[in-house]
Design a protein around this motif. Structure first.
Motif, PDB file in Angstrom:
ATOM      1  N   CYS A   1      38.487  30.510  31.591  1.00 29.65           N
ATOM      2  CA  CYS A   1      38.090  31.040  30.188  1.00 29.65           C
ATOM      3  C   CYS A   1      37.467  32.616  30.612  1.00 29.65           C
ATOM      4  O   CYS A   1      37.103  32.834  31.839  1.00 29.65           O
ATOM      5  CB  CYS A   1      36.775  30.380  29.727  1.00 29.65           C
ATOM      6  N   SER A   2      37.663  33.588  29.719  1.00 33.07           N
ATOM      7  CA  SER A   2      37.203  34.721  29.916  1.00 33.07           C
ATOM      8  C   SER A   2      35.750  35.024  30.170  1.00 33.07           C
ATOM      9  O   SER A   2      35.385  35.951  30.635  1.00 33.07           O
ATOM     10  CB  SER A   2      37.707  35.741  28.841  1.00 33.07           C
ATOM     11  N   SER A   3      34.995  33.801  29.703  1.00 34.70           N
ATOM     12  CA  SER A   3      33.620  33.981  30.098  1.00 34.70           C
ATOM     13  C   SER A   3      33.419  33.832  31.452  1.00 34.70           C
ATOM     14  O   SER A   3      32.183  34.000  31.866  1.00 34.70           O
ATOM     15  CB  SER A   3      32.927  32.884  29.331  1.00 34.70           C
ATOM     16  N   ALA A   4      34.415  33.659  32.598  1.00 32.56           N
ATOM     17  CA  ALA A   4      34.043  33.382  33.910  1.00 32.56           C
ATOM     18  C   ALA A   4      33.416  34.942  34.253  1.00 32.56           C
ATOM     19  O   ALA A   4      32.528  34.692  34.994  1.00 32.56           O
ATOM     20  CB  ALA A   4      35.575  33.251  34.316  1.00 32.56           C
TER      21      ALA A   4
ATOM     22  N   GLY B   1      30.486  32.196  33.340  1.00 34.56           N
ATOM     23  CA  GLY B   1      30.711  31.116  32.374  1.00 34.56           C
ATOM     24  C   GLY B   1      29.914  31.058  30.984  1.00 34.56           C
ATOM     25  O   GLY B   1      29.857  30.148  30.254  1.00 34.56           O
ATOM     26  N   ASP B   2      28.899  32.093  30.911  1.00 35.09           N
ATOM     27  CA  ASP B   2      27.953  32.153  29.837  1.00 35.09           C
ATOM     28  C   ASP B   2      28.862  32.383  28.542  1.00 35.09           C
ATOM     29  O   ASP B   2      29.452  33.309  28.376  1.00 35.09           O
ATOM     30  CB  ASP B   2      27.011  33.019  29.879  1.00 35.09           C
ATOM     31  N   LEU B   3      28.518  31.429  27.601  1.00 35.61           N
ATOM     32  CA  LEU B   3      29.075  31.620  26.051  1.00 35.61           C
ATOM     33  C   LEU B   3      27.936  32.060  25.070  1.00 35.61           C
ATOM     34  O   LEU B   3      28.382  32.287  23.952  1.00 35.61           O
ATOM     35  CB  LEU B   3      29.618  30.250  25.779  1.00 35.61           C
ATOM     36  N   GLY B   4      26.721  32.408  25.702  1.00 35.75           N
ATOM     37  CA  GLY B   4      25.912  32.907  24.647  1.00 35.75           C
ATOM     38  C   GLY B   4      25.212  31.423  23.722  1.00 35.75           C
ATOM     39  O   GLY B   4      25.394  30.391  23.910  1.00 35.75           O
TER      40      GLY B   4
END
Length: 123
Positions: free
Chosen positions: A73-76, A80-83
């Motif tokens: 995922c680009s949150s890498a 890894g944080d998605l907010g």
């Protein structure tokens, strides 16, 4: 602030996603052509993710570091944080798994159309 009335309205989470041949989009920042992803079975993805999860739980690796290196995922880039998110913003299995966690807990393997995930609830 009415947040104390509805503590479950929003959560904050990080995740690690491993994509596989059954994923909706078979490409990621790590694998722009999707060569590896298309050749990865769900079983193989689960195996990899389970091993990563064991390292994190055993304290051998930090969730953020593993996400930064391995997540599809680009949150890498953010460990890894998605907010923060509320109901109806994520795919249903992902949302349900996250809301079921306590802060600081890591989920078991969660399947979505994107691939297989482990989720760390951070808030």
């Amino acid at each position: 602030m009415s947040s104390h009335r509805h503590p479950q309205d929003q959560v904050r989470a990080s995740h690690i996603l491993i994509k596989h041949e059954g994923s909706r989009r078979k490409a990621s920042w790590k694998d722009p052509d999707g060569r590896v992803i298309s050749a990865t079975t769900r079983d193989a993805a689960v195996e990899r993710l389970t091993a990563l999860r064991e390292d994190i739980v055993a304290g051998k690796a930090r969730f953020e570091d593993v996400a930064a290196r391995h997540s599809d995922c680009s949150s890498a880039k953010r460990g890894g944080d998605l907010g923060r998110f509320g109901h109806g913003q994520m795919q249903k299995p992902f949302e349900e798994a996250t809301f079921a966690l306590k802060v600081g807990e890591i989920s078991d393997i969660v399947d979505t159309e994107s691939g297989v995930h482990i989720i760390l609830r951070t808030g």
